[in-house]
Design a protein around this motif. Structure first.
Motif, PDB file in Angstrom:
ATOM      1  N   GLY A  52       0.783  -1.228   0.000  1.00 42.71           N
ATOM      2  CA  GLY A  52       0.000   0.000   0.000  1.00 42.71           C
ATOM      3  C   GLY A  52       0.811   1.273   0.000  1.00 42.71           C
ATOM      4  O   GLY A  52       0.262   2.366   0.161  1.00 42.71           O
ATOM      5  N   GLY A  53       2.135   1.158  -0.192  1.00 46.31           N
ATOM      6  CA  GLY A  53       2.978   2.345  -0.218  1.00 46.31           C
ATOM      7  C   GLY A  53       2.813   3.175  -1.475  1.00 46.31           C
ATOM      8  O   GLY A  53       3.213   4.333  -1.529  1.00 46.31           O
ATOM      9  N   VAL A  54       2.221   2.579  -2.506  1.00 46.52           N
ATOM     10  CA  VAL A  54       1.904   3.289  -3.745  1.00 46.52           C
ATOM     11  C   VAL A  54       0.381   3.368  -3.811  1.00 46.52           C
ATOM     12  O   VAL A  54      -0.283   2.381  -4.103  1.00 46.52           O
ATOM     13  CB  VAL A  54       2.451   2.551  -4.978  1.00 46.52           C
ATOM     14  CG1 VAL A  54       2.168   3.327  -6.249  1.00 46.52           C
ATOM     15  CG2 VAL A  54       3.954   2.322  -4.824  1.00 46.52           C
ATOM     16  N   TRP A  64      -6.430   6.338  -8.206  1.00 44.40           N
ATOM     17  CA  TRP A  64      -5.722   6.746  -7.001  1.00 44.40           C
ATOM     18  C   TRP A  64      -6.648   6.657  -5.791  1.00 44.40           C
ATOM     19  O   TRP A  64      -7.794   7.115  -5.848  1.00 44.40           O
ATOM     20  CB  TRP A  64      -5.214   8.171  -7.135  1.00 44.40           C
ATOM     21  CG  TRP A  64      -4.187   8.369  -8.216  1.00 44.40           C
ATOM     22  CD1 TRP A  64      -4.432   8.569  -9.541  1.00 44.40           C
ATOM     23  CD2 TRP A  64      -2.768   8.375  -8.057  1.00 44.40           C
ATOM     24  NE1 TRP A  64      -3.251   8.700 -10.223  1.00 44.40           N
ATOM     25  CE2 TRP A  64      -2.212   8.587  -9.349  1.00 44.40           C
ATOM     26  CE3 TRP A  64      -1.912   8.228  -6.966  1.00 44.40           C
ATOM     27  CZ2 TRP A  64      -0.844   8.660  -9.568  1.00 44.40           C
ATOM     28  CZ3 TRP A  64      -0.541   8.292  -7.177  1.00 44.40           C
ATOM     29  CH2 TRP A  64      -0.020   8.503  -8.466  1.00 44.40           C
ATOM     30  N   SER A  65      -6.143   6.117  -4.688  1.00 47.28           N
ATOM     31  CA  SER A  65      -6.917   6.096  -3.450  1.00 47.28           C
ATOM     32  C   SER A  65      -6.877   7.475  -2.804  1.00 47.28           C
ATOM     33  O   SER A  65      -7.773   7.854  -2.051  1.00 47.28           O
ATOM     34  CB  SER A  65      -6.358   5.042  -2.487  1.00 47.28           C
ATOM     35  OG  SER A  65      -4.989   5.266  -2.226  1.00 47.28           O
ATOM     36  N   THR A  66      -5.819   8.224  -3.086  1.00 46.53           N
ATOM     37  CA  THR A  66      -5.692   9.620  -2.662  1.00 46.53           C
ATOM     38  C   THR A  66      -5.205  10.415  -3.866  1.00 46.53           C
ATOM     39  O   THR A  66      -4.294   9.979  -4.564  1.00 46.53           O
ATOM     40  CB  THR A  66      -4.672   9.772  -1.519  1.00 46.53           C
ATOM     41  OG1 THR A  66      -5.088   8.973  -0.399  1.00 46.53           O
ATOM     42  CG2 THR A  66      -4.548  11.216  -1.077  1.00 46.53           C
ATOM     43  N   ASN A  92      -2.767  15.617  -3.193  1.00 51.90           N
ATOM     44  CA  ASN A  92      -2.757  15.526  -1.733  1.00 51.90           C
ATOM     45  C   ASN A  92      -1.731  14.530  -1.195  1.00 51.90           C
ATOM     46  O   ASN A  92      -1.728  14.226  -0.005  1.00 51.90           O
ATOM     47  CB  ASN A  92      -4.157  15.138  -1.232  1.00 51.90           C
ATOM     48  CG  ASN A  92      -5.214  16.150  -1.636  1.00 51.90           C
ATOM     49  OD1 ASN A  92      -4.961  17.356  -1.621  1.00 51.90           O
ATOM     50  ND2 ASN A  92      -6.392  15.681  -2.014  1.00 51.90           N
ATOM     51  N   LEU A  93      -0.872  14.042  -2.054  1.00 53.78           N
ATOM     52  CA  LEU A  93       0.123  13.054  -1.641  1.00 53.78           C
ATOM     53  C   LEU A  93       1.469  13.711  -1.344  1.00 53.78           C
ATOM     54  O   LEU A  93       1.839  14.698  -1.986  1.00 53.78           O
ATOM     55  CB  LEU A  93       0.319  12.013  -2.749  1.00 53.78           C
ATOM     56  CG  LEU A  93      -0.812  11.008  -2.964  1.00 53.78           C
ATOM     57  CD1 LEU A  93      -0.537  10.172  -4.212  1.00 53.78           C
ATOM     58  CD2 LEU A  93      -0.974  10.096  -1.755  1.00 53.78           C
ATOM     59  N   PRO A  94       2.222  13.174  -0.409  1.00 50.89           N
ATOM     60  CA  PRO A  94       3.584  13.667  -0.178  1.00 50.89           C
ATOM     61  C   PRO A  94       4.498  13.174  -1.296  1.00 50.89           C
ATOM     62  O   PRO A  94       4.579  11.980  -1.547  1.00 50.89           O
ATOM     63  CB  PRO A  94       3.955  13.023   1.172  1.00 50.89           C
ATOM     64  CG  PRO A  94       3.136  11.772   1.235  1.00 50.89           C
ATOM     65  CD  PRO A  94       1.842  12.093   0.537  1.00 50.89           C
ATOM     66  N   PHE A  95       5.154  14.085  -1.976  1.00 48.76           N
ATOM     67  CA  PHE A  95       6.047  13.689  -3.065  1.00 48.76           C
ATOM     68  C   PHE A  95       7.211  12.840  -2.542  1.00 48.76           C
ATOM     69  O   PHE A  95       7.778  12.033  -3.262  1.00 48.76           O
ATOM     70  CB  PHE A  95       6.561  14.923  -3.808  1.00 48.76           C
ATOM     71  CG  PHE A  95       5.631  15.379  -4.903  1.00 48.76           C
ATOM     72  CD1 PHE A  95       4.254  15.400  -4.714  1.00 48.76           C
ATOM     73  CD2 PHE A  95       6.132  15.767  -6.132  1.00 48.76           C
ATOM     74  CE1 PHE A  95       3.396  15.811  -5.731  1.00 48.76           C
ATOM     75  CE2 PHE A  95       5.287  16.169  -7.158  1.00 48.76           C
ATOM     76  CZ  PHE A  95       3.915  16.192  -6.960  1.00 48.76           C
TER      77      PHE A  95
END
Length: 208
Positions: A47-49, A64-66, A70-73
């Motif tokens: 789940g890291g991706v 995308w689940s997020t 809104n994701l940390p690059f």
């Protein structure tokens, strides 16, 4: 004594193959494969991706689940860069498409610049891959990155271009490489020309 030897022989004798073994061969469980997973494959499984491949009737896409916005690059974009060297489905599509989509986020430049050092390392590894498809996709990823960070990529070209120069004289790669380098030059500016020529002397600049 003879009885003991007979018992020992029966224990060491190989088991006979049953007829059903031929009709129903054992299948390999991909989740229990002896070969260890790559870091990207492990991240994807754990789940890291935060995206998954969705099969379409015409073409595939990512779900995308997020949202990428809104994701940390760091670490997601870095993990996707590490996945560029993958050769197995679905990791290849997820890494390449995910890398591209994250770089299309509105503030991608601001969020990518601090990570350039972390991104160049896996990108360099992918460019060195003996797999032609991996090389071509990582070449495109380099161009995509240059479009986002511009001249800031110039100091890192000396680390990336040696892997490209090794294939420049190969007819199966030359035209694609030349086109990619010219797009790169347009993205990062004229300062890139002497850097490119130092690694690929026959490079034809778009400024000629």
């Amino acid at each position: 004594m003879a009885s003991a030897m007979s018992t020992s022989s029966r224990k060491s004798a190989p088991a006979r193959q049953r007829p059903s073994d031929v009709l129903n061969p054992k299948t390999i469980d991909p989740f229990n494969a002896k070969k260890p997973k790559s870091s990207f494959a492990a991240s994807y499984t754990n789940g890291g991706v935060p995206c998954r491949l969705v099969h379409g009737s015409v073409k595939h896409r990512l779900q995308w689940s997020t949202s990428p916005e809104n994701l940390p690059f760091d670490p997601v974009l870095v993990t996707l860069a590490e996945g560029l060297q993958e050769t197995k489905h679905p990791y290849t599509f997820v890494a390449r498409e995910g890398f591209r989509e994250m770089l299309e986020v509105d503030d991608a430049a601001l969020r990518t610049l601090p990570l350039l050092g972390k991104l160049v390392v896996p990108l360099r590894v992918a460019l060195a891959s003996p797999d032609s498809e991996v090389f071509h996709s990582s070449l495109e990823a380099m161009v995509q990155l240059s479009a986002v960070v511009g001249p800031s990529l110039n100091p890192h070209l000396k680390a990336l271009l040696p892997q490209v120069s090794k294939r420049f004289m190969d007819k199966t790669h030359k035209e694609r490489i030349l086109h990619a380098l010219q797009r790169l030059e347009q993205n990062v500016g004229k300062e890139s020309v002497p850097i490119i020529k130092s690694k690929i002397p026959t490079y034809q600049s778009v400024r000629l």
